[in-house]
Design a protein around this motif. Sequence first.
Motif, PDB file in Angstrom:
ATOM      1  N   GLN A  56       0.840  -1.208   0.000  1.00 31.82           N
ATOM      2  CA  GLN A  56       0.000   0.000   0.000  1.00 31.82           C
ATOM      3  C   GLN A  56       0.872   1.254   0.000  1.00 31.82           C
ATOM      4  O   GLN A  56       0.483   2.296   0.520  1.00 31.82           O
ATOM      5  CB  GLN A  56      -0.953  -0.011   1.206  1.00 31.82           C
ATOM      6  CG  GLN A  56      -1.839  -1.228   1.315  1.00 31.82           C
ATOM      7  CD  GLN A  56      -2.631  -1.504   0.042  1.00 31.82           C
ATOM      8  OE1 GLN A  56      -2.748  -0.652  -0.814  1.00 31.82           O
ATOM      9  NE2 GLN A  56      -3.175  -2.701  -0.094  1.00 31.82           N
ATOM     10  N   ASN A  57       2.047   1.150  -0.548  1.00 30.07           N
ATOM     11  CA  ASN A  57       2.944   2.293  -0.671  1.00 30.07           C
ATOM     12  C   ASN A  57       2.217   3.438  -1.389  1.00 30.07           C
ATOM     13  O   ASN A  57       1.769   3.287  -2.524  1.00 30.07           O
ATOM     14  CB  ASN A  57       4.183   1.848  -1.462  1.00 30.07           C
ATOM     15  CG  ASN A  57       5.190   2.962  -1.661  1.00 30.07           C
ATOM     16  OD1 ASN A  57       4.851   4.056  -2.073  1.00 30.07           O
ATOM     17  ND2 ASN A  57       6.437   2.658  -1.374  1.00 30.07           N
ATOM     18  N   PRO A  58       2.067   4.612  -0.750  1.00 31.82           N
ATOM     19  CA  PRO A  58       1.277   5.693  -1.361  1.00 31.82           C
ATOM     20  C   PRO A  58       1.869   6.211  -2.669  1.00 31.82           C
ATOM     21  O   PRO A  58       1.118   6.665  -3.544  1.00 31.82           O
ATOM     22  CB  PRO A  58       1.258   6.779  -0.284  1.00 31.82           C
ATOM     23  CG  PRO A  58       2.412   6.468   0.605  1.00 31.82           C
ATOM     24  CD  PRO A  58       2.573   4.986   0.573  1.00 31.82           C
ATOM     25  N   TYR A  59       3.185   6.166  -2.810  1.00 32.46           N
ATOM     26  CA  TYR A  59       3.802   6.643  -4.046  1.00 32.46           C
ATOM     27  C   TYR A  59       3.445   5.731  -5.216  1.00 32.46           C
ATOM     28  O   TYR A  59       3.149   6.192  -6.329  1.00 32.46           O
ATOM     29  CB  TYR A  59       5.316   6.733  -3.856  1.00 32.46           C
ATOM     30  CG  TYR A  59       6.057   7.380  -5.009  1.00 32.46           C
ATOM     31  CD1 TYR A  59       5.567   8.505  -5.659  1.00 32.46           C
ATOM     32  CD2 TYR A  59       7.277   6.869  -5.421  1.00 32.46           C
ATOM     33  CE1 TYR A  59       6.262   9.095  -6.703  1.00 32.46           C
ATOM     34  CE2 TYR A  59       7.990   7.457  -6.461  1.00 32.46           C
ATOM     35  CZ  TYR A  59       7.465   8.571  -7.095  1.00 32.46           C
ATOM     36  OH  TYR A  59       8.154   9.158  -8.135  1.00 32.46           O
ATOM     37  N   LYS A  60       3.430   4.428  -4.968  1.00 30.64           N
ATOM     38  CA  LYS A  60       3.019   3.484  -6.015  1.00 30.64           C
ATOM     39  C   LYS A  60       1.541   3.696  -6.374  1.00 30.64           C
ATOM     40  O   LYS A  60       1.162   3.627  -7.543  1.00 30.64           O
ATOM     41  CB  LYS A  60       3.243   2.045  -5.551  1.00 30.64           C
ATOM     42  CG  LYS A  60       4.713   1.658  -5.433  1.00 30.64           C
ATOM     43  CD  LYS A  60       4.874   0.217  -4.982  1.00 30.64           C
ATOM     44  CE  LYS A  60       6.340  -0.175  -4.874  1.00 30.64           C
ATOM     45  NZ  LYS A  60       6.513  -1.557  -4.368  1.00 30.64           N
ATOM     46  N   ILE A  61       0.724   3.955  -5.359  1.00 36.49           N
ATOM     47  CA  ILE A  61      -0.705   4.161  -5.598  1.00 36.49           C
ATOM     48  C   ILE A  61      -0.932   5.393  -6.461  1.00 36.49           C
ATOM     49  O   ILE A  61      -1.691   5.363  -7.440  1.00 36.49           O
ATOM     50  CB  ILE A  61      -1.456   4.286  -4.257  1.00 36.49           C
ATOM     51  CG1 ILE A  61      -1.476   2.942  -3.521  1.00 36.49           C
ATOM     52  CG2 ILE A  61      -2.888   4.795  -4.478  1.00 36.49           C
ATOM     53  CD1 ILE A  61      -2.014   3.009  -2.105  1.00 36.49           C
ATOM     54  N   VAL A  62      -0.279   6.518  -6.117  1.00 41.00           N
ATOM     55  CA  VAL A  62      -0.513   7.752  -6.872  1.00 41.00           C
ATOM     56  C   VAL A  62       0.014   7.617  -8.301  1.00 41.00           C
ATOM     57  O   VAL A  62      -0.599   8.131  -9.248  1.00 41.00           O
ATOM     58  CB  VAL A  62       0.095   8.972  -6.142  1.00 41.00           C
ATOM     59  CG1 VAL A  62       1.597   9.010  -6.228  1.00 41.00           C
ATOM     60  CG2 VAL A  62      -0.488  10.269  -6.699  1.00 41.00           C
ATOM     61  N   LYS A  63       1.115   6.901  -8.494  1.00 45.77           N
ATOM     62  CA  LYS A  63       1.628   6.707  -9.856  1.00 45.77           C
ATOM     63  C   LYS A  63       0.659   5.876 -10.690  1.00 45.77           C
ATOM     64  O   LYS A  63       0.453   6.157 -11.877  1.00 45.77           O
ATOM     65  CB  LYS A  63       3.014   6.053  -9.816  1.00 45.77           C
ATOM     66  CG  LYS A  63       4.120   6.997  -9.380  1.00 45.77           C
ATOM     67  CD  LYS A  63       5.507   6.454  -9.662  1.00 45.77           C
ATOM     68  CE  LYS A  63       5.848   5.268  -8.809  1.00 45.77           C
ATOM     69  NZ  LYS A  63       7.251   4.834  -9.022  1.00 45.77           N
TER      70      LYS A  63
END
Length: 433
Positions: A15-22
């Motif tokens: 659930q890494n937020p950077y991966k989610i936003v990308k």
Amino acid sequence: MEKHKAEADIATHDQNPYKIVKQLLSESVKQLGLDESIYHILKKPMRVMEVSIPIRKEDGSVENYTGYRSQHLDVLGPCKGGIRFHPSVTLDEVKALSIWMSLKSAIIELPLGGGKGGVIVNPEDLNQRELEELSRSYIRKITPVIGPEKDIPAPDMNTTPEIMAWMIDEYDKLRGYNIPGLITGKPIIIGGSEGRLDATGRGVVIHIREAANALNIDLSRATAALQGFGNVGSATAKFLHESGVKVVAVTDVSGGIYKEDGLNIPALLEFIGEGNVIADFKECESISNEEMFALPVDILIPAALENQITSETAPSIKAKIVAEAANGPTTPEGNKILEEKGTFIIPDILCNAGGVTVSYFEWVQNTMNYYWKEDRVNKELEEKMIAAFKRVYEMKENKGCEMRQAAYMVGIRHLVLALQARGWIQNGDLSKL
């Protein structure tokens, strides 16, 4: 060693937020029919700074804290975003938050880019002197990359107007003169804006009202539950109560409380203001986060940390509206479950944009050296929030997508038009935007 292991676990979690936003950026760029190169421009912050902050503790020992500042994109104007003090801060989290800030400003059509900062620290482990030293040292370390024309910090999780005052005082000492436009969210006496403290919560409730109108929900008969009762959650509860909404449950790190007939919100606010915790509030039942999520309420407001509505918690949610007062409270899996249910989601980059909007107003007032009354601040905020909701809702209707995708597309569209105007994008047909 254990601390570093915990940080690594957060950074590599699925659930890494950077991966989610990308992932969301990539999907939105495709949905808009734009060239993939747009995604590659938007997916990386233009500048990221990591700093070392050694602090001498009361016992004479030295603790070295790590701080970050991420500046995503300044095509619309100087970067803008908060500073959070929290033990779970990671570089990827700060990068993601800076991208969300760019999109948030673009959706509201503010002349600002996205920035975010953070320090890996539990403020409760520091006394007042140590907290002030950490705050001043952090701002000294990032001074080369900030300024009222470059990057304008603000409060965020566990940072307060008092901490902003320490930071701007330190910056002014380094520069040799008063620069009130460096930081927003300051105390009013040194250039802060009327209405700033309640702005995020006020904006959340304006968006809830607009969503209720779209769904034909009568707020005077509606019920709500909140996760988180910090600055944003408490202000949201206050304005919901004033709107006639019955707030039946509130949870925070101390525990949760529930009352079917509705909590006495004014009394709860007074109770918390006296230094008490949610769990000790009388004349109501105890409730867990999981139980709160499952309540048959009309409105659910996550106003705490990221990744709270997940594949485990989303199936039990019965609310008609989920208003994301926190940043990134819903995982992609949780979002998919809610969308399949037909839940109306007010996404974070729209829902909680009241804070950055009034921060922008504060920056404008600092630049003019002319200050507005609270009535004007609230009126201008309401106009911005309503216009932004309409832009996103119209995109949702035109594209036949859900609100989150629509919000990303509105933000990306605005950024792309600015990139084109500056000559960063030479080719491609943008007429469809």
